[in-house]
Scaffold this motif. Structure first.
Motif, PDB file in Angstrom:
ATOM      1  N   GLU A  71       0.754  -1.091  -0.052  1.00 47.07           N
ATOM      2  CA  GLU A  71       0.088  -0.022  -0.048  1.00 47.07           C
ATOM      3  C   GLU A  71       0.929   1.110  -0.058  1.00 47.07           C
ATOM      4  OE1 GLU A  71      -3.103   2.014   2.788  1.00 47.07           O
ATOM      5  OE2 GLU A  71      -2.852   0.159   3.275  1.00 47.07           O
ATOM      6  N   LEU A  72       0.699   2.109  -0.798  1.00 46.86           N
ATOM      7  CA  LEU A  72       1.699   3.287  -1.081  1.00 46.86           C
ATOM      8  C   LEU A  72       1.092   4.682  -0.556  1.00 46.86           C
ATOM      9  CD1 LEU A  72       3.010   2.483  -4.651  1.00 46.86           C
ATOM     10  CD2 LEU A  72       4.112   1.848  -2.373  1.00 46.86           C
ATOM     11  N   ALA A  73       1.932   5.595  -0.245  1.00 42.72           N
ATOM     12  CA  ALA A  73       1.350   6.852   0.191  1.00 42.72           C
ATOM     13  C   ALA A  73       2.806   7.796  -0.615  1.00 42.72           C
ATOM     14  CB  ALA A  73       1.479   7.079   1.269  1.00 42.72           C
ATOM     15  N   LYS A  74       2.108   8.751  -1.240  1.00 38.93           N
ATOM     16  CA  LYS A  74       3.253   9.404  -1.707  1.00 38.93           C
ATOM     17  C   LYS A  74       4.240  10.198  -0.776  1.00 38.93           C
ATOM     18  CE  LYS A  74       0.571  11.368  -5.619  1.00 38.93           C
ATOM     19  NZ  LYS A  74       0.046  12.400  -6.312  1.00 38.93           N
ATOM     20  N   TRP A  75       5.556  10.057  -0.747  1.00 43.66           N
ATOM     21  CA  TRP A  75       6.598  10.489   0.082  1.00 43.66           C
ATOM     22  C   TRP A  75       6.274  11.719   0.522  1.00 43.66           C
ATOM     23  CZ3 TRP A  75       9.518   8.357   3.281  1.00 43.66           C
ATOM     24  CH2 TRP A  75      10.423   9.315   4.173  1.00 43.66           C
ATOM     25  N   ASP A  77       3.607  13.392   0.902  1.00 39.42           N
ATOM     26  CA  ASP A  77       2.545  13.288   2.065  1.00 39.42           C
ATOM     27  C   ASP A  77       2.901  12.996   3.624  1.00 39.42           C
ATOM     28  OD1 ASP A  77       0.904  14.341   0.009  1.00 39.42           O
ATOM     29  OD2 ASP A  77       0.100  12.321  -0.399  1.00 39.42           O
ATOM     30  N   VAL A  78       4.142  11.873   3.491  1.00 41.79           N
ATOM     31  CA  VAL A  78       4.427  11.446   4.678  1.00 41.79           C
ATOM     32  C   VAL A  78       5.984  11.889   5.167  1.00 41.79           C
ATOM     33  CG1 VAL A  78       3.189   9.515   4.459  1.00 41.79           C
ATOM     34  CG2 VAL A  78       5.383   9.355   3.438  1.00 41.79           C
ATOM     35  N   TYR A 101       7.898   6.957  -2.792  1.00 35.29           N
ATOM     36  CA  TYR A 101       6.456   6.726  -1.967  1.00 35.29           C
ATOM     37  C   TYR A 101       6.970   5.856  -0.764  1.00 35.29           C
ATOM     38  CZ  TYR A 101       4.121   7.266  -6.416  1.00 35.29           C
ATOM     39  OH  TYR A 101       3.480   7.800  -7.437  1.00 35.29           O
ATOM     40  N   TRP A 102       6.050   5.902   0.239  1.00 31.81           N
ATOM     41  CA  TRP A 102       6.423   5.205   1.401  1.00 31.81           C
ATOM     42  C   TRP A 102       5.396   4.142   1.276  1.00 31.81           C
ATOM     43  CZ3 TRP A 102       9.077   4.796   5.513  1.00 31.81           C
ATOM     44  CH2 TRP A 102       8.562   4.062   6.661  1.00 31.81           C
ATOM     45  N   LYS A 104       3.670   0.321   2.721  1.00 33.08           N
ATOM     46  CA  LYS A 104       3.406  -0.704   3.986  1.00 33.08           C
ATOM     47  C   LYS A 104       3.116  -2.160   3.082  1.00 33.08           C
ATOM     48  CE  LYS A 104       1.210   2.709   6.825  1.00 33.08           C
ATOM     49  NZ  LYS A 104       0.213   3.328   7.476  1.00 33.08           N
TER      50      LYS A 104
END
Length: 107
Positions: A71-75, A77-78, A101-102, A104
């Motif tokens: 599961e990705l989140a834009k870097w 954003d985190v 990206y970050w 999980k």
């Protein structure tokens, strides 16, 4: 959520061999299959925990060529949450140009 092949991966440090207890490693993902959401890139770099509290995490066992699901989140954003941790980058400078990206793990 994506399923992809590991193109390259940075190595987690050995617990106790470094002066920090937490570390993020970098993974180059290729052959990306988007399972949900939208991802415009064919190749990306994903940061993930490699070591936490001086204990290696499952990401430290990943190998080049292995299939993974994240599961990705834009870097961007985190980054305020994870950006200050020690990070092991990939050795290939060309990969530094990819979107980041970050990640999980998803089972």
């Amino acid at each position: 959520i994506v399923k992809a092949t590991i193109g390259d991966i940075s190595e987690s440090p050995k617990p106790g061999d470094v002066p920090y207890k937490d570390c993020i490693i970098a993974i180059h993902l290729k052959n990306i299959d988007v399972l949900s959401g939208n991802l415009p890139d064919d190749d990306i770099v994903v940061f993930i925990w490699g070591m936490k509290d001086n204990k290696l995490l499952p990401a430290s066992d990943l190998k080049k060529g292995q299939k993974v699901k994240f599961e990705l989140a834009k870097w961007n954003d985190v980054e305020s949450e994870y950006g200050s941790y020690n990070r092991i980058e990939l050795a290939d400078d060309e990969l530094l140009m990819l979107d980041v990206y970050w990640g999980k793990f998803v089972k």
